[in-house]
Write an enzyme that holds these catalytic residues in place. Structure first.
Site, PDB file in Angstrom:
ATOM      1  N   ASP A   8       0.872  -1.165   0.000  1.00 43.38           N
ATOM      2  CA  ASP A   8       0.000   0.000   0.000  1.00 43.38           C
ATOM      3  C   ASP A   8       0.915   1.222   0.000  1.00 43.38           C
ATOM      4  OD1 ASP A   8      -2.329   1.641   0.351  1.00 43.38           O
ATOM      5  OD2 ASP A   8      -1.788   1.785   2.472  1.00 43.38           O
ATOM      6  N   ASP A  10       0.063   5.075   0.903  1.00 43.42           N
ATOM      7  CA  ASP A  10      -0.035   6.057   1.996  1.00 43.42           C
ATOM      8  C   ASP A  10      -0.062   5.350   3.348  1.00 43.42           C
ATOM      9  OD1 ASP A  10      -0.240   7.882  -0.080  1.00 43.42           O
ATOM     10  OD2 ASP A  10      -2.415   7.992   0.030  1.00 43.42           O
TER      11      ASP A  10
END
Ligand SMILES: [Mg+2]
Ligand SMILES: [Zn+2]
Length: 188
Positions: A8, A10
């Site tokens: 992922d 952020d």
């Protein structure tokens, strides 16, 4: 078949900033570049999978996602780290306007981005690991048949408090560097 590490974006690679779109606001999480270059050196593809509903919501255009990803790639390159491919979902099921307002297969917790990457990179998903800071990341990884690691950066700590009864990642790491060290040490 190959294997890869899904990250992922952020809260895992860069500090969580709500609806981040300006490369000037990009701050790498300490150790993230080291973690990624460690995978690069072992020729393990590093694949980013990120929900970008800010596009559907009209907060920034899709072209800005590409600009941000180039900015992130540039920052990582300074530290000899490389993302092999960015996948992003610009959609939202109920917000914004068509064509972005759509019930899609790519928005995590759906596994669409991971399945697309598996086709593009000829991956055995059961040998891949997804590293995320949210339940939606881990559920996407789980649905794709991957191993999952929760990091405590970004939303990770509060997600674990909320969801620890519901799901069990293979590992919980304080950050992406520890997560990658765990993967590499197991030699999966
Ligand atoms: Mg995140
Ligand atoms: Zn989507």
């Amino acid at each position: 078949m190959n294997w890869a590490v899904f990250l992922d974006r952020d809260g895992v690679i860069n500090e969580e900033v709500t609806y981040l779109s300006d490369p000037g606001s990009l701050r790498l999480i300490p150790g993230a570049a080291v973690a990624i270059s460690m995978l690069n050196r072992q020729a393990i593809p590093v694949i980013v999978v990120t929900n970008q509903a800010g596009v559907a919501r009209g907060y920034y255009p899709e072209s800005q996602v590409a600009i941000l990803h180039q900015g992130l790639a540039d920052r990582l390159a300074v530290e000899d780290a490389r993302i092999d491919r960015f996948y992003y979902c610009p959609h939202h099921p109920t917000e914004g306007l068509p064509p972005y307002r759509i019930l899609c297969e790519c928005r995590k917790p759906n596994p669409g981005m991971l399945l697309q990457a598996a086709r593009d990179f000829d991956l055995d998903l059961s040998r891949c690991t997804l590293i995320g800071d949210k339940a939606s990341d881990l559920v996407a990884g789980w649905r794709a048949g991957c191993q999952t690691i929760l990091v405590e950066t970004g939303y990770g700590k509060q997600e674990w408090l909320r969801w620890s009864e519901e799901f069990q990642p293979q590992h919980i790491a304080c950050d992406v560097l520890e997560a990658v060290e765990w993967i590499v040490s197991r030699g999966v």
